[in-house]
Design an enzyme around this catalytic site. Sequence first.
Site, PDB file in Angstrom:
ATOM      1  N   HIS A 146      20.255-104.642   6.920  1.00  0.00           N
ATOM      2  CA  HIS A 146      19.408-105.417   7.831  1.00  0.00           C
ATOM      3  C   HIS A 146      19.357-106.894   7.446  1.00  0.00           C
ATOM      4  O   HIS A 146      18.936-107.731   8.234  1.00  0.00           O
ATOM      5  CB  HIS A 146      17.995-104.828   7.906  1.00  0.00           C
ATOM      6  CG  HIS A 146      17.160-105.011   6.679  1.00  0.00           C
ATOM      7  ND1 HIS A 146      16.982-104.020   5.745  1.00  0.00           N
ATOM      8  CD2 HIS A 146      16.441-106.058   6.229  1.00  0.00           C
ATOM      9  CE1 HIS A 146      16.184-104.453   4.783  1.00  0.00           C
ATOM     10  NE2 HIS A 146      15.850-105.691   5.051  1.00  0.00           N
ATOM     11  N   ASP A 177      21.397 -98.487   5.130  1.00  0.00           N
ATOM     12  CA  ASP A 177      20.870 -99.840   4.983  1.00  0.00           C
ATOM     13  C   ASP A 177      21.501-100.582   3.807  1.00  0.00           C
ATOM     14  O   ASP A 177      20.806-101.232   3.020  1.00  0.00           O
ATOM     15  CB  ASP A 177      19.341 -99.815   4.831  1.00  0.00           C
ATOM     16  CG  ASP A 177      18.705-101.149   5.209  1.00  0.00           C
ATOM     17  OD1 ASP A 177      19.447-102.057   5.612  1.00  0.00           O
ATOM     18  OD2 ASP A 177      17.475-101.277   5.072  1.00  0.00           O
ATOM     19  N   SER A 255      14.499-107.726  -0.101  1.00  0.00           N
ATOM     20  CA  SER A 255      15.509-106.795   0.397  1.00  0.00           C
ATOM     21  C   SER A 255      16.880-107.105  -0.174  1.00  0.00           C
ATOM     22  O   SER A 255      17.323-108.258  -0.165  1.00  0.00           O
ATOM     23  CB  SER A 255      15.593-106.854   1.920  1.00  0.00           C
ATOM     24  OG  SER A 255      14.650-106.010   2.494  1.00  0.00           O
TER      25      SER A 255
END
Length: 565
Positions: A146, A177, A255
């Site tokens: 993402h 992911d 992230s």
Amino acid sequence: MDGSASKGKRKRGRKSKAAADQPPPSPDAPAAAAVADNPAPAAPGRRGRKPRRVEVEAPAAADASTTPRRGDAKHLANGGDAAMAELGPAGWEEVVRVVPSMDAVVKVFCVHTEPNFSLPWQRKRQYSSSSSGFIIGGRRVLTNAHSVEHFTQVKLKKRGSDTKYLATVLAIGTECDIALLTVSDDEFWEGVTPVEFGSLPALQDAVTVVGYPIGGDTISVTSGVVSRIEILSYVHGSTELLGLQIDAAINSGNSGGPAFNDRGICVGIAFQSLKHEDVENIGYVIPTPVIKHFIQDYEKSGAYTGFPIIGIEWQKMENPDLRKAMGMKPDQKGVRVRRVEPTAPESGCLQPSDIILSFDGVDIANDGTVPFRHGERISFSYLVSQKYTGDKALIKVLRNSKVHEFKIKLATHKRLIAAHVKGRPPSYYIVAGFVFAAVSVPYLRSEYGKDYEYDAPVKLLVKHLHSMAESPDEQLVVVSQVLVADINIGYEDIVNTQVLAVNGHPVKNLKDLVTTVENCKDEFLKFDLEYDQIVVLETKTAKAATEDILTTHCIPSAMSDDLKT
């Protein structure tokens, strides 16, 4: 996505750099802003209460690193920049020796240009985000999918460097992911030791999350322990895979950053957190088994092929009367097959009401779990996710009180409403002002917002949650909207209505609809829609009016490129 902590949501880890200047991006894309979520619908019989949502942390805006705690030896050992400054040069060298892999953590800068699913002939305004990543062997960098979804340009900056290097995206694993990057400039790889991967940690093992969250340009460190290991929902991937729950803070921008154990070995990738009024410091990490599966999958096939699943819906067999009625002996345990996907390879051997007793020699309990580690059990889907697309597995099945064994080929399966478009622009077709499109989860998010599972029409949600594709190329085609023109007077209010047939020919997918309309020799075009609604247009007039409508509305083409081939 705006980077703010939402009630009851898991967040992804990156945030738009120019959030104040730009309109908020669509919730269907994880990259810029705060919330890209895919919550599960409310359980039957519990309407009116929304479930907790998990958010994948959005990218960070202007960063100023978190100040480390003074006198905290553990923080020093994990690379706190401010505390290192107090130690002087001798202290710096000592810290680097303790955790040399800290220098392998990089900051990821990405410019995203997302598709516009509501106006599929154009894209949204580009925006920037920042997140984290880390260098691994083979001149490669890992980050979250993402973090680079719908990328236009990706740049990487090493710790302590003032140079940003252009990166190339090698593979994006949407389900897990994870994304794999590389840099062609040799200077980027100088003086960096790649991160080493460790095994799956145990409960209460120390874990340190390193990255570039919101608040600064320097590296930030948060520490905690592993508090849970289970199959959990990957918000961005709309899948369920093995994950670690930790109590270390994971914020916007974290992230893609690594999670180290107390020996400086990587045990996972930070990717989402849980935000709710009743919880604190619940973050989630992609563990090394999932990471290694992604890397090995790429190395084996040269591309990401995905995580296989068994194409069935199953039911627990915990009720003793149900087990007795199904002919199970007291020493037999398993799960009942409710439905089999027609497009799955298993449809050739499995049948409804079969009892799956074991998978690859591992017995399945009545609640669908298998032994994991000492004192732990986990969903048997974990065994399936350890396989690769195209692998075979042996399953033992009880059917009519007799035991059968089948060798099945594992594959990823086609959903009627796709969870992702894998970076491709959406397909569309326009005739006489009618905009036809194929429904996907990003399309639903674009049309109805992040709470699409509550706001979208019930018929679309039922198909999304329960319908199965009868063939690999089946799609749900709708009239997205009607561009107003003289020829479509009276049809202006048709919005997101499924197309069932054209001139009596059932619509299988969008390309099938295009072929039928383009080759139509009849006097009229008749579209059968749901709710027993019909649309009738004179064929020649409709085709002639299309060019004028496209010009009036400044649309470059009547159909997307993939439908023209």
